[in-house]
Design a protein around this motif. Structure first.
Motif, PDB file in Angstrom:
ATOM      1  N   LYS A 110       0.846  -1.194   0.000  1.00  0.00           N
ATOM      2  CA  LYS A 110       0.000   0.000   0.000  1.00  0.00           C
ATOM      3  C   LYS A 110       0.879   1.240   0.000  1.00  0.00           C
ATOM      4  O   LYS A 110       1.784   1.364   0.833  1.00  0.00           O
ATOM      5  N   LEU A 111       0.637   2.139  -0.950  1.00  0.00           N
ATOM      6  CA  LEU A 111       1.391   3.380  -1.012  1.00  0.00           C
ATOM      7  C   LEU A 111       0.949   4.279   0.139  1.00  0.00           C
ATOM      8  O   LEU A 111      -0.197   4.730   0.185  1.00  0.00           O
ATOM      9  N   THR A 112       1.848   4.550   1.075  1.00  0.00           N
ATOM     10  CA  THR A 112       1.492   5.314   2.272  1.00  0.00           C
ATOM     11  C   THR A 112       1.958   6.763   2.223  1.00  0.00           C
ATOM     12  O   THR A 112       1.450   7.612   2.943  1.00  0.00           O
ATOM     13  N   HIS A 113       2.954   7.033   1.392  1.00  0.00           N
ATOM     14  CA  HIS A 113       3.452   8.411   1.313  1.00  0.00           C
ATOM     15  C   HIS A 113       4.030   8.666  -0.066  1.00  0.00           C
ATOM     16  O   HIS A 113       4.701   7.809  -0.646  1.00  0.00           O
ATOM     17  N   ARG A 114       3.747   9.881  -0.568  1.00  0.00           N
ATOM     18  CA  ARG A 114       4.333  10.302  -1.833  1.00  0.00           C
ATOM     19  C   ARG A 114       4.508  11.810  -1.817  1.00  0.00           C
ATOM     20  O   ARG A 114       3.550  12.559  -1.559  1.00  0.00           O
ATOM     21  N   ALA A 115       5.730  12.248  -2.058  1.00  0.00           N
ATOM     22  CA  ALA A 115       5.977  13.687  -2.106  1.00  0.00           C
ATOM     23  C   ALA A 115       5.365  14.271  -3.366  1.00  0.00           C
ATOM     24  O   ALA A 115       5.426  13.665  -4.445  1.00  0.00           O
ATOM     25  N   ALA A 116       4.758  15.429  -3.230  1.00  0.00           N
ATOM     26  CA  ALA A 116       4.081  16.063  -4.363  1.00  0.00           C
ATOM     27  C   ALA A 116       5.047  16.287  -5.523  1.00  0.00           C
ATOM     28  O   ALA A 116       6.144  16.813  -5.345  1.00  0.00           O
ATOM     29  N   GLY A 117       4.617  15.857  -6.715  1.00  0.00           N
ATOM     30  CA  GLY A 117       5.406  16.068  -7.911  1.00  0.00           C
ATOM     31  C   GLY A 117       6.627  15.180  -8.053  1.00  0.00           C
ATOM     32  O   GLY A 117       7.432  15.378  -8.959  1.00  0.00           O
TER      33      GLY A 117
ATOM     34  N   ARG B 225      -3.207   0.403  -3.611  1.00  0.00           N
ATOM     35  CA  ARG B 225      -2.454  -0.848  -3.541  1.00  0.00           C
ATOM     36  C   ARG B 225      -1.734  -1.041  -4.876  1.00  0.00           C
ATOM     37  O   ARG B 225      -2.343  -0.915  -5.936  1.00  0.00           O
ATOM     38  N   ILE B 226      -0.444  -1.320  -4.803  1.00  0.00           N
ATOM     39  CA  ILE B 226       0.371  -1.423  -6.006  1.00  0.00           C
ATOM     40  C   ILE B 226       1.254  -2.662  -5.935  1.00  0.00           C
ATOM     41  O   ILE B 226       1.440  -3.259  -4.874  1.00  0.00           O
ATOM     42  N   ALA B 227       1.795  -3.040  -7.083  1.00  0.00           N
ATOM     43  CA  ALA B 227       2.804  -4.101  -7.140  1.00  0.00           C
ATOM     44  C   ALA B 227       4.181  -3.451  -7.100  1.00  0.00           C
ATOM     45  O   ALA B 227       4.404  -2.401  -7.710  1.00  0.00           O
ATOM     46  N   VAL B 228       5.098  -4.070  -6.376  1.00  0.00           N
ATOM     47  CA  VAL B 228       6.443  -3.529  -6.202  1.00  0.00           C
ATOM     48  C   VAL B 228       7.460  -4.629  -6.485  1.00  0.00           C
ATOM     49  O   VAL B 228       7.349  -5.738  -5.946  1.00  0.00           O
ATOM     50  N   ARG B 229       8.434  -4.316  -7.336  1.00  0.00           N
ATOM     51  CA  ARG B 229       9.556  -5.235  -7.525  1.00  0.00           C
ATOM     52  C   ARG B 229      10.705  -4.752  -6.642  1.00  0.00           C
ATOM     53  O   ARG B 229      11.164  -3.618  -6.779  1.00  0.00           O
ATOM     54  N   ILE B 230      11.174  -5.612  -5.761  1.00  0.00           N
ATOM     55  CA  ILE B 230      12.234  -5.252  -4.823  1.00  0.00           C
ATOM     56  C   ILE B 230      13.561  -5.143  -5.575  1.00  0.00           C
ATOM     57  O   ILE B 230      13.936  -6.044  -6.323  1.00  0.00           O
ATOM     58  N   THR B 231      14.240  -4.026  -5.393  1.00  0.00           N
ATOM     59  CA  THR B 231      15.550  -3.840  -6.017  1.00  0.00           C
ATOM     60  C   THR B 231      16.687  -4.032  -5.019  1.00  0.00           C
ATOM     61  O   THR B 231      17.803  -4.341  -5.417  1.00  0.00           O
TER      62      THR B 231
ATOM     63  N   ARG C 213       2.346  -5.359 -12.879  1.00  0.00           N
ATOM     64  CA  ARG C 213       1.496  -6.490 -12.512  1.00  0.00           C
ATOM     65  C   ARG C 213       2.000  -7.155 -11.241  1.00  0.00           C
ATOM     66  O   ARG C 213       3.197  -7.356 -11.064  1.00  0.00           O
ATOM     67  N   SER C 214       1.061  -7.524 -10.370  1.00  0.00           N
ATOM     68  CA  SER C 214       1.429  -8.177  -9.119  1.00  0.00           C
ATOM     69  C   SER C 214       1.810  -9.638  -9.312  1.00  0.00           C
ATOM     70  O   SER C 214       2.412 -10.244  -8.423  1.00  0.00           O
TER      71      SER C 214
END
Length: 319
Positions: free
Chosen positions: A43-50, A78-84, A104-105
């Motif tokens: 779940k995306l919990t924080h995103r800085a504007a722009g 809710r998003i899919a994330v590939r761990i780097t 894609r998840s």
């Protein structure tokens, strides 16, 4: 042909790239950790504007630092994330896992040997032990010298030491160094302190030898300077074996003790683990239950402060 083999131990999963009887590389994963190239939902919990960066949290509460977020992705989605890069524990600080937005998840992991390696009950004899013991000691001997490894917050430092003449010692260290970097799963910034070589031709010879020995291992490298120092930068995907030994030493020893116990042979109804008290404190009840299930034996812990952390062992008893 080299092949990734996977051993599912108690409290950890081990992977070795083996060709013939030689270990070319190693990976180690502990349950609950995110692994590089793994795709997870969060779940995306924080995103800085722009900005295309943000923070997401998995259902199990693990935080991931993100990049490459689409412009229309908002907080709460809710998003899919590939761990780097997996999370890293370092002296005095903790680095959260890193990842990037994935379309894609259900995308598959393509580069994680823990996921695609061939699973087997046990590695060939002494393969894991040799790598583990070298990482525990932080030293690898070779003809005429040795490599001494130290983990710092900034980089892994390797000191080349020995009795050979400086130019010979530097050349002799190249092959074991290249092998160790892969076996210990090293990444990030790595500094190698070769002996000082006064002649430019000698320094160039070492550079050429490193070029050949590290071929196929993605990295960038400086030329040797006048003081014998070479810096390597490789992709950091998670804690190396050296990092775990530096920051989670008792945890590493506890899991190795369980592996020895699982391999213990003999007759008897009781399996006794003789360990240092610090190791006994790390042996989780669920691990001991799994050990009992795998061996078909009752399990007992015998704590003894005279036993070194890495010297835990097991024996069969009648009762």
């Amino acid at each position: 042909m080299a092949e990734w083999l996977v051993e599912e131990g108690i409290g950890e999963t081990r992977a070795l790239l083996i060709e013939g009887d030689e270990v070319l590389a190693a990976k180690l994963h502990w349950p609950g950790e995110l692994v590089a190239d793994q795709v997870v939902e969060a779940k995306l919990t924080h995103r800085a504007a722009g900005r295309s960066r943000g923070t997401a949290v998995t259902d199990s509460g693990v935080e991931i630092l993100l990049d490459r977020l689409p412009r229309d992705t908002t907080e709460g989605t809710r998003i899919a994330v590939r761990i780097t890069r997996a999370a890293l524990a370092e002296r005095g600080r903790y680095k959260r896992a890193q990842g990037r937005f994935e379309q894609r998840s259900d995308s598959k992991s393509e580069q994680n040997p823990v996921a695609f390696g061939r699973k087997l009950a046990r590695f060939p004899s002494n393969c894991w032990e040799s790598v583990w013991n070298a990482a525990w000691d932080g030293e690898i001997a070779f003809a005429g010298g040795s490599l001494l490894f130290a983990v710092t917050p900034g980089m892994i430092v390797v000191d080349v030491d020995g009795d050979l003449r400086p130019a010979e010692l530097a050349r002799a260290a190249v092959e074991p160094l290249a092998r160790a970097l892969r076996q210990f799963d090293c990444g990030g910034s790595i500094g190698i302190d070769f002996p000082t070589l006064d002649q430019k031709a000698d320094r160039k010879a070492v550079d050429a030898a490193l070029e050949q020995a590290l071929a196929g291992w993605p990295h960038e490298r400086t030329a040797m300077n006048g003081f014998g120092f070479v810096q390597i930068v490789a992709r950091l995907t998670g804690p190396s074996l050296l990092h775990r030994m530096a920051t989670q030493r008792t945890e590493m020893a506890a899991r190795m003790t369980l592996r020895r116990a699982e391999m213990c042979e003999g007759t008897g109804r009781m399996l006794e683990l003789a360990v240092h008290p610090a190791i006994a404190a790390k042996l989780r009840p669920e691990w001991l239950d799994e050990l009992a299930r795998r061996t078909g034996k009752q399990v007992r812990i015998a704590a003894d402060p005279a036993i070194a952390l890495e010297a835990g062992h097991a024996q069969m008893l009648e009762r």
